[in-house]
Design a protein around this motif. Sequence first.
Motif, PDB file in Angstrom:
ATOM      1  N   GLU A  47      45.306  41.767  50.644  1.00 24.27           N
ATOM      2  CA  GLU A  47      46.648  42.094  49.849  1.00 24.27           C
ATOM      3  C   GLU A  47      46.660  43.065  48.450  1.00 24.27           C
ATOM      4  O   GLU A  47      47.491  43.189  48.516  1.00 24.27           O
ATOM      5  CB  GLU A  47      47.348  39.807  49.323  1.00 24.27           C
ATOM      6  CG  GLU A  47      47.350  39.252  50.473  1.00 24.27           C
ATOM      7  CD  GLU A  47      45.960  38.948  51.190  1.00 24.27           C
ATOM      8  OE1 GLU A  47      46.347  38.371  52.553  1.00 24.27           O
ATOM      9  OE2 GLU A  47      44.708  39.416  50.904  1.00 24.27           O
ATOM     10  N   ASP A  48      45.366  43.539  47.826  1.00 26.45           N
ATOM     11  CA  ASP A  48      45.625  44.223  46.952  1.00 26.45           C
ATOM     12  C   ASP A  48      45.742  45.905  47.570  1.00 26.45           C
ATOM     13  O   ASP A  48      45.808  46.080  47.020  1.00 26.45           O
ATOM     14  CB  ASP A  48      43.237  44.313  46.830  1.00 26.45           C
ATOM     15  CG  ASP A  48      43.742  42.968  46.467  1.00 26.45           C
ATOM     16  OD1 ASP A  48      42.724  42.349  46.285  1.00 26.45           O
ATOM     17  OD2 ASP A  48      44.374  42.318  45.204  1.00 26.45           O
ATOM     18  N   THR A  49      46.076  45.759  49.383  1.00 29.33           N
ATOM     19  CA  THR A  49      46.082  46.926  49.910  1.00 29.33           C
ATOM     20  C   THR A  49      47.124  48.012  49.171  1.00 29.33           C
ATOM     21  O   THR A  49      48.165  47.487  49.407  1.00 29.33           O
ATOM     22  CB  THR A  49      45.581  46.924  51.367  1.00 29.33           C
ATOM     23  OG1 THR A  49      45.011  46.654  51.153  1.00 29.33           O
ATOM     24  CG2 THR A  49      46.558  48.368  51.783  1.00 29.33           C
TER      25      THR A  49
ATOM     26  N   SER B 165      47.730  37.521  40.396  1.00 25.80           N
ATOM     27  CA  SER B 165      47.294  37.617  41.632  1.00 25.80           C
ATOM     28  C   SER B 165      46.153  38.137  41.602  1.00 25.80           C
ATOM     29  O   SER B 165      45.138  38.629  41.965  1.00 25.80           O
ATOM     30  CB  SER B 165      48.737  38.833  42.636  1.00 25.80           C
ATOM     31  OG  SER B 165      48.561  39.846  41.962  1.00 25.80           O
TER      32      SER B 165
ATOM     33  N   ARG C  71      57.581  47.447  49.831  1.00 20.41           N
ATOM     34  CA  ARG C  71      57.778  45.972  48.331  1.00 20.41           C
ATOM     35  C   ARG C  71      57.852  46.839  47.158  1.00 20.41           C
ATOM     36  O   ARG C  71      57.353  48.244  46.739  1.00 20.41           O
ATOM     37  CB  ARG C  71      56.244  45.436  48.330  1.00 20.41           C
ATOM     38  CG  ARG C  71      55.931  44.834  49.713  1.00 20.41           C
ATOM     39  CD  ARG C  71      55.110  44.076  49.562  1.00 20.41           C
ATOM     40  NE  ARG C  71      54.759  42.902  48.617  1.00 20.41           N
ATOM     41  CZ  ARG C  71      53.972  41.710  48.503  1.00 20.41           C
ATOM     42  NH1 ARG C  71      52.800  42.001  48.942  1.00 20.41           N
ATOM     43  NH2 ARG C  71      54.831  41.205  47.448  1.00 20.41           N
TER      44      ARG C  71
ATOM     45  N   SER D 131      39.832  43.805  56.171  1.00 26.49           N
ATOM     46  CA  SER D 131      39.456  41.839  56.852  1.00 26.49           C
ATOM     47  C   SER D 131      38.441  41.561  57.410  1.00 26.49           C
ATOM     48  O   SER D 131      37.888  43.007  57.821  1.00 26.49           O
ATOM     49  CB  SER D 131      40.705  41.032  57.072  1.00 26.49           C
ATOM     50  OG  SER D 131      41.238  41.704  58.569  1.00 26.49           O
TER      51      SER D 131
ATOM     52  N   GLU E 170      40.802  41.940  48.023  1.00 26.72           N
ATOM     53  CA  GLU E 170      41.757  41.202  49.633  1.00 26.72           C
ATOM     54  C   GLU E 170      42.066  42.239  49.681  1.00 26.72           C
ATOM     55  O   GLU E 170      42.908  42.983  49.603  1.00 26.72           O
ATOM     56  CB  GLU E 170      41.998  40.142  48.886  1.00 26.72           C
ATOM     57  CG  GLU E 170      41.320  38.857  47.876  1.00 26.72           C
ATOM     58  CD  GLU E 170      41.965  37.706  47.195  1.00 26.72           C
ATOM     59  OE1 GLU E 170      43.570  38.010  47.383  1.00 26.72           O
ATOM     60  OE2 GLU E 170      41.650  36.686  47.327  1.00 26.72           O
TER      61      GLU E 170
END
Length: 126
Positions: free
Chosen positions: A88-90, A62, A42, A126, A86
Amino acid sequence: VQLQASGGGLVQAGSSLRLSCAGSELTFSNYAMGWFRQAPGREREFVAALTWNGERTYYGGSVKGRFTISRDNPKKTVFLQMSSLEPEDTAVYYCARHIARGGTVTYTEPLEYDSWGQGTQVTVSS
C-alpha cells in the motif's frame, strides 16, 4: 527553487528505503519541508513534514511509526526513512517546500507547499 528527489525503487514488503530530497536554494534551512505521495487514481496524500530546524515532525496516520523524516540543513537535504514497507506504500513520492501563507498551518495540505520536486517511484511487491 529546485528540489530533486531520489532513492526510490522496487522492494519487497517488509523492506526499507531511504528517500532523499536535495534543495538548491541558499535559504533552504529557513523552510519547513514535507513529503507527499500519490498512487495511480488517488489523490496526493500527506506523508510527513518537519519544521525548519527539524525539532517538530508530523506524520500521516498510515505511516506513523514506520517512516521517519529528517533533514541536514548544511547539505540542503531532507530524508524520508521508510521501514516495514507495505504494498500500500507503492506510489510516487514527492518532496515539497512549505510556505507560510497566513491562516492555520497544518503541514498536511498540498496547498501549503509552493515548490515540488519531480517525484521518485517507490514500488513495494508482496
